[in-house]
Motif scaffolding. Structure first.
Motif, PDB file in Angstrom:
ATOM      1  N   GLY A 274       3.148   7.138  -4.325  1.00  0.00           N
ATOM      2  CA  GLY A 274       1.759   7.288  -3.892  1.00  0.00           C
ATOM      3  C   GLY A 274       1.484   6.699  -2.529  1.00  0.00           C
ATOM      4  O   GLY A 274       0.605   7.173  -1.796  1.00  0.00           O
ATOM      5  N   LYS A 275       2.242   5.674  -2.175  1.00  0.00           N
ATOM      6  CA  LYS A 275       2.051   5.015  -0.884  1.00  0.00           C
ATOM      7  C   LYS A 275       2.237   5.976   0.286  1.00  0.00           C
ATOM      8  O   LYS A 275       1.540   5.892   1.300  1.00  0.00           O
ATOM      9  N   VAL A 276       3.176   6.913   0.154  1.00  0.00           N
ATOM     10  CA  VAL A 276       3.439   7.864   1.231  1.00  0.00           C
ATOM     11  C   VAL A 276       2.205   8.728   1.480  1.00  0.00           C
ATOM     12  O   VAL A 276       1.829   9.000   2.628  1.00  0.00           O
ATOM     13  N   LEU A 277       1.557   9.161   0.419  1.00  0.00           N
ATOM     14  CA  LEU A 277       0.367   9.986   0.572  1.00  0.00           C
ATOM     15  C   LEU A 277      -0.781   9.208   1.195  1.00  0.00           C
ATOM     16  O   LEU A 277      -1.476   9.705   2.083  1.00  0.00           O
ATOM     17  N   LEU A 278      -0.993   7.979   0.739  1.00  0.00           N
ATOM     18  CA  LEU A 278      -2.076   7.172   1.309  1.00  0.00           C
ATOM     19  C   LEU A 278      -1.801   6.866   2.772  1.00  0.00           C
ATOM     20  O   LEU A 278      -2.712   6.893   3.612  1.00  0.00           O
ATOM     21  N   ASP A 279      -0.536   6.604   3.120  1.00  0.00           N
ATOM     22  CA  ASP A 279      -0.176   6.383   4.522  1.00  0.00           C
ATOM     23  C   ASP A 279      -0.493   7.622   5.356  1.00  0.00           C
ATOM     24  O   ASP A 279      -0.988   7.530   6.482  1.00  0.00           O
ATOM     25  N   ALA A 280      -0.204   8.797   4.787  1.00  0.00           N
ATOM     26  CA  ALA A 280      -0.447  10.035   5.519  1.00  0.00           C
ATOM     27  C   ALA A 280      -1.942  10.217   5.804  1.00  0.00           C
ATOM     28  O   ALA A 280      -2.337  10.639   6.897  1.00  0.00           O
ATOM     29  N   VAL A 281      -2.782   9.896   4.826  1.00  0.00           N
ATOM     30  CA  VAL A 281      -4.232  10.013   5.018  1.00  0.00           C
ATOM     31  C   VAL A 281      -4.704   9.031   6.090  1.00  0.00           C
ATOM     32  O   VAL A 281      -5.502   9.378   6.973  1.00  0.00           O
ATOM     33  N   CYS A 282      -4.210   7.791   6.024  1.00  0.00           N
ATOM     34  CA  CYS A 282      -4.617   6.771   7.006  1.00  0.00           C
ATOM     35  C   CYS A 282      -4.161   7.160   8.404  1.00  0.00           C
ATOM     36  O   CYS A 282      -4.888   6.969   9.381  1.00  0.00           O
TER      37      CYS A 282
ATOM     38  N   LYS B 143       4.569   4.370  -7.917  1.00  0.00           N
ATOM     39  CA  LYS B 143       5.123   5.435  -8.762  1.00  0.00           C
ATOM     40  C   LYS B 143       5.166   6.766  -8.010  1.00  0.00           C
ATOM     41  O   LYS B 143       4.300   7.038  -7.169  1.00  0.00           O
ATOM     42  N   PRO B 144       6.136   7.620  -8.327  1.00  0.00           N
ATOM     43  CA  PRO B 144       6.160   8.954  -7.712  1.00  0.00           C
ATOM     44  C   PRO B 144       4.885   9.728  -8.041  1.00  0.00           C
ATOM     45  O   PRO B 144       4.356   9.653  -9.160  1.00  0.00           O
ATOM     46  N   ILE B 145       4.408  10.472  -7.047  1.00  0.00           N
ATOM     47  CA  ILE B 145       3.159  11.217  -7.222  1.00  0.00           C
ATOM     48  C   ILE B 145       3.295  12.235  -8.344  1.00  0.00           C
ATOM     49  O   ILE B 145       2.376  12.429  -9.158  1.00  0.00           O
ATOM     50  N   ALA B 146       4.454  12.895  -8.421  1.00  0.00           N
ATOM     51  CA  ALA B 146       4.646  13.950  -9.410  1.00  0.00           C
ATOM     52  C   ALA B 146       4.551  13.429 -10.836  1.00  0.00           C
ATOM     53  O   ALA B 146       4.178  14.168 -11.756  1.00  0.00           O
TER      54      ALA B 146
END
Length: 1039
Positions: A62-70, A99-102
């Protein structure tokens, strides 16, 4: 496995640096490579209601997605935000960053995640980026529209007015109404339209960034700010709501907070199936069981709430991200969930270092472009916190706001003014007249009497909560009482009408880190002054006379001006009050001029060649004290005026409301009836000063004879008025207490004397419960602080003192500092907070019992037939309680039901868990002091000059002695007074230190004499008196 190719983002095109989002990596380290493989598309709904699509690897956490938004937003302070979504059971949960997003989202194509604020800091000034504050403002706007942020109509109108200002700019009535017709910010907006337009008119010149800041200033005071309710039930099956905030776990009934468990008191949080468990640290003074249990709708609801509690605790209380636990070899027990990301301290440190560029951003709903800076090296002095222009800067110093330090240090030096002197203190409300009677009705700035453990370097890894240097100016009505402004008054947009009191005693005036002040000028000035002790005694006469003259003006000018515009006061009462104050005001104006002229000669500022004859003050004192004797007839009338005023208030509800509204004005910084007694108090001050002069001068000194003659004259006047003074002090105190109590019929009766009030714990079937006790010479009342809009104390019962006995019972009940009070009809067990408190109560109760035995018998019933809730104190629910840690969230009312009652001495004692006696009040009357002091907060660099008035157990702070009302105040009960140690590196003379819990203030006097005087008077307030017999201090006079 190689890294996937990164597509250019809007941030990179604008030249922003690579943003690691919420990474906890040390400087110089790179984030781990993004997992490669098949990409999946995720939809994100942003705070401005737009939808963005992001592609991330399926196995990415999930961190990767939040980083992408930021990164997409160029958001530096992204750690305050999170992504939430409905899981397969339609429960709203936060995206787990580890945890993995999927594994968390089963069908990503059909789910829209929401980018929202997750962590609401205690103070919005900790948000350093304009973009961050803009996103928080959007969150507030969204919560208003969805009904999450509940508040009264005035608060809602004020919030919407700031939103409108940021979206369409300056006031234009036609444009405003057109915009409001197209945009619905709250469900019932039409009824508020006129109020919104009125408030918007006061924001002219305010930029969008300033509007965001003011919006958050108002919103953060609301009880539901940042609150997400989680339905639950208590052990009795009562429906409640749980919530988590920066301070701890909160309990609500509907939208009313009924309890709070501060992080410092929570030992462990856990859940078992659908039971949520809070294990508390042992506390003798708490009535709660060791473990509290709440029932939620199911295990998933329980776990979701437990997770967010764990994250809030880690984010706000820890210095760094908790390390993962080692995986067990054989089997695991319990959840492996932990907080991932930077803590608030790490975020603040990162932003302070300024290793990031600032880029422009677009405000979707605003017609005004952002003026965000491109500066690559921001400093503390060019922080993006918006500055307030004088025309719209309300320096009513509201609770939790900053002192007027909006200018940078360099600007302040160029202007050659103190940071605190930067601009007029005026309310931005529409066209308020300049006459005394039309002043804003926000009460004086009062530092609320209790605080959280939120200072920098707090223990147990506690997170710092101090303010950042220089911030917008709005210091306290640390009160602000939050009352409805009278019809002729204005309402500051910086003060929430439902004021939610923030970390008390963190007075921004005392706490702001303003520009360092050079001491060279002050040192040089001090060296030019005379060093004789007599000079500083004479100067004390001058400084206290200034304050006394201001106090006379409250009645003779401000109150009279207000009364002249209203016909609620009878003519007979007007003719009794004002004609007796005007001659005093005129006389003391001339007296002050003479004293200041003499001091000017003494200092050499005028006729510097003349020496000797002018280094004295006794002749001036003698001449004016003899002149005062001709005013004795007016002094005798003050007691009559006080009695007449209270009698008229009792008989006229309209006059009662009128006087209450006047007390809300900032100029009326003490209870109104206190000002009527000021002339009698002043006579005692003259007597004390002359006693010190006579003691200092040898008989051969040229000034000795005049000082001794003046002392004889004033002693005679004090002796004549002494009985009246004692009687009126008791009368005034009974009437003041009556305003703090509900459920009482006849508190003020002839023959009743007040002795002591304070907080004790009462032992009942539910354990020890905090109660407020009021001791008189015939009865002992016990009360609880109910959840009333007026913050009054509800009377639960009374114990007549006739026939009562007192005995220590620590061994019997196993409770420290425990007493058993046995009355003829009822017995109760109480516990004090310390041994010394217990001894004071024992002394005074035994003395009061002796007085009751000498009287004519049992006291009449005090209560209105029965306690208001028709139940015994032992059956009182938890809703009647409010722990000390609840102060930061205690409610004040915008209704006209005595908004002042939130910061009286009764409330100070409640939150500081202490007591105060009538002897203490009498000593406080004698120990009043005024003058300039230099102030330094423990983490600030320089000293700031303030005009300080000590009275009524409080320090009141002013920009200068010419100000009509205080900027802030600091109640001193419970504080410790010491001298700084060598390790504190305070390399200055005449410095004393005030500290309470983790809050520390240094004050610096100009001479040894003034230093000793400040120490003497403050010590009288910080250490309560204990007397074997209250009548040994003064004679008993009944009215």
């Amino acid at each position: 496995m190689g890294e996937i190719e990164q597509k250019p983002t809007p941030a990179s095109r604008l030249g922003a640096p690579e943003n690691s989002g919420i990474s906890t990596l040390e400087r110089g380290q790179k984030p781990p490579p993004t997992p490669s493989g098949k990409l999946m598309t995720v939809k994100i709904q942003m705070l401005d209601d737009t939808q963005e699509t992001f592609e991330v690897p399926q196995r990415a956490p999930g961190k990767v997605l939040l980083d992408a938004v930021c990164n997409h937003l160029n958001l530096v302070e992204g750690d305050y935000f999170g992504l939430e979504f409905p899981d397969h059971k339609k429960i709203m949960v936060w995206l787990d960053l580890l945890k993995p997003i999927a594994k968390q989202i089963r069908r990503p194509k059909h789910v829209v995640l929401k980018f929202v604020v997750k962590f609401f800091p205690p103070d919005h000034t900790q948000l350093q980026e304009e973009l961050t504050r803009y996103l928080f403002a959007l969150q507030v706007k969204q919560d208003l529209a969805q009904g999450r942020l509940t508040c009264n109509d005035t608060s809602a109108a004020l919030l919407i007015s700031h939103i409108v200002q940021s979206e369409i700019g300056d006031f234009d009535e036609a444009l405003d109404r057109e915009h409001l017709a197209k945009n619905k910010y709250v469900p019932q907006q039409d009824a508020l339209e006129d109020k919104i337009v009125e408030f918007h008119h006061s924001h002219i010149g305010q930029t969008p960034a300033e509007s965001d800041f003011q919006l958050l200033e108002v919103a953060r005071r609301l009880e539901m700010y940042g609150i997400r309710l989680h339905p639950a039930k208590d052990r009795e099956g009562t429906k409640i709501n749980l919530a988590v905030a920066n301070t701890g776990i909160l309990v609500f009934q509907g939208f009313t907070k009924i309890n709070a468990f501060n992080w410092a008191k929570v030992r462990k949080l856990s859940f078992k199936r659908k039971r949520f468990l809070i294990k508390l640290r042992p506390d003798v003074n708490s009535s709660y069981q060791d473990t509290l249990e709440f029932l939620m709708a199911g295990r998933d609801f329980c776990k979701a709430f437990w997770k967010i509690c764990v994250e809030h605790h880690a984010f706000f209380r820890l210095f760094e991200e908790p390390k993962p636990k080692p995986k067990p070899v054989l089997f695991s027990r319990g959840s492996s969930f932990r907080f991932s990301g930077r803590t608030q301290k790490q975020v603040l440190d990162y932003v302070k270092e300024g290793a990031h560029k600032k880029v422009q951003f677009e405000r979707k709903h605003s017609k005004i472009h952002s003026t965000r800076s491109f500066s690559s090296q921001p400093t503390a002095s060019n922080s993006e916190v918006p500055k307030q222009s004088p025309q719209n800067a309300s320096l009513t110093f509201g609770e939790g706001s900053e002192s007027p330090g909006g200018q940078s240090c360099q600007q302040a030096k160029e202007a050659k003014v103190s940071t605190l002197e930067s601009g007029p203190h005026q309310s931005p409300a529409p066209a308020s007249k300049s006459s005394p009677g039309s002043r804003a009705a926000d009460g004086p700035a009062v530092v609320p009497p209790e605080e959280e453990e939120e200072e920098e370097g707090g223990k147990e890894g506690a997170q710092p909560s101090q303010r950042q240097p220089p911030q917008p100016s709005t210091e306290l009505s640390i009160n602000s009482q939050g009352g409805v402004a009278p019809t002729n008054a204005t309402l500051s947009p910086n003060l929430s009408p439902d004021t939610k009191q923030a970390s008390p005693l963190v007075s921004p005036l005392l706490n702001d880190q303003v520009c360092p002040r050079t001491d060279d000028e002050e040192e040089g000035r001090r060296k030019r002054f005379p060093t004789d002790k007599a000079y500083f005694i004479a100067k004390e006469v001058s400084t206290t006379e200034r304050t006394y003259l201001k106090d006379l003006e409250v009645i003779a000018s401000w109150f009279q001006s207000t009364v002249s515009k209203d016909d609620s006061m009878p003519e007979a009462l007007k003719s009794l009050i004002f004609p007796n104050f005007e001659p005093l005001h005129k006389f003391h104006t001339n007296f002050l001029k003479e004293i200041e002229q003499r001091l000017a000669l003494w200092e050499g500022r005028s006729n510097a060649h003349i020496r000797g004859d002018y280094q004295r003050i006794g002749d001036v004192m003698l001449k004016n004290i003899q002149g005062m004797k001709h005013l004795a007839a007016h002094l005798w009338k003050h007691s009559e005026a006080l009695e007449a005023l209270e009698t008229s208030i009792k008989g006229s509800r309209r006059l009662e409301h009128f006087c209450r509204d006047f007390e809300l004005q900032k100029v009326c910084y003490l209870p109104l009836n206190t000002f009527l007694l000021r002339p009698l108090h002043r006579l005692m001050h003259y007597k004390q000063v002359l006693e010190r002069l006579c003691k200092h001068h040898p008989p051969s000194h040229a000034d000795f004879r005049d000082c001794r003659a003046a002392l004889a004259e004033i002693t005679e006047m004090v002796a004549q008025l002494h009985g009246t003074m004692i009687k009126m002090e008791n009368f005034q105190k009974l009437h003041e207490l009556k305003k703090d109590l509900i459920g009482i019929d006849n508190l003020v009766i002839p023959g009743r004397e007040f002795i002591r009030l304070g907080s004790l714990s009462k032992l009942s079937g539910k354990g020890l419960q905090q109660r407020m006790f009021f001791l008189f010479n015939d009865v002992l009342l016990y009360t609880s602080r109910g959840l009333t809009a007026s913050n009054q104390f509800k009377v639960h019962g009374q114990l007549p003192l006739y026939g009562m006995t007192v005995e220590e019972s620590e061994e019997e009940w196993g409770v420290p500092h425990c007493l058993t009070l046995r009355g003829q009809r009822q017995s109760i067990i109480v516990a004090a907070s310390s041994r010394s408190e217990m001894e004071k109560w024992t002394e005074d109760i035994q003395m009061a019992i002796a007085l009751a035995e000498k009287s004519n018998g049992p006291t009449p019933e005090l209560l209105a037939s029965s306690p208001p809730d028709n139940k015994s104190p032992d059956e009182a629910t938890a809703a009647d309680q409010e722990s000390e840690d609840d102060l930061s969230a205690s409610r004040t009312s915008l209704e006209r039901q005595a908004p002042h009652r939130g910061n009286t001495m009764v409330h100070v004692c409640w939150h500081r868990n202490t007591s105060v006696s009538m002897v203490d009040f009498s000593i406080a009357v004698e120990n009043q002091l005024s003058g300039n002091l230099l102030r330094k907060f423990k983490n600030s660099n320089g000293w700031q000059k303030l005009w300080v008035v000590f009275t009524n157990f409080c320090l009141f702070f002013y920009k200068s002695h010419q100000d009509n009302h205080p900027l802030a105040s600091l109640p001193l009960l419970g504080y410790s007074l010491t001298i700084p140690s060598e390790s504190e590196n305070i390399h200055k003379d005449y410095v004393f230190k005030l500290h309470f819990k983790s809050h520390v203030y240094y004050f610096r006097a100009e001479s040894e004499y003034t230093f000793e005087r400040w120490m003497e008077v403050i010590r009288s307030a910080t250490s309560s008196a204990s007397r074997a017999h209250i009548l040994s201090h003064k004679e008993s006079h009944l009215y």
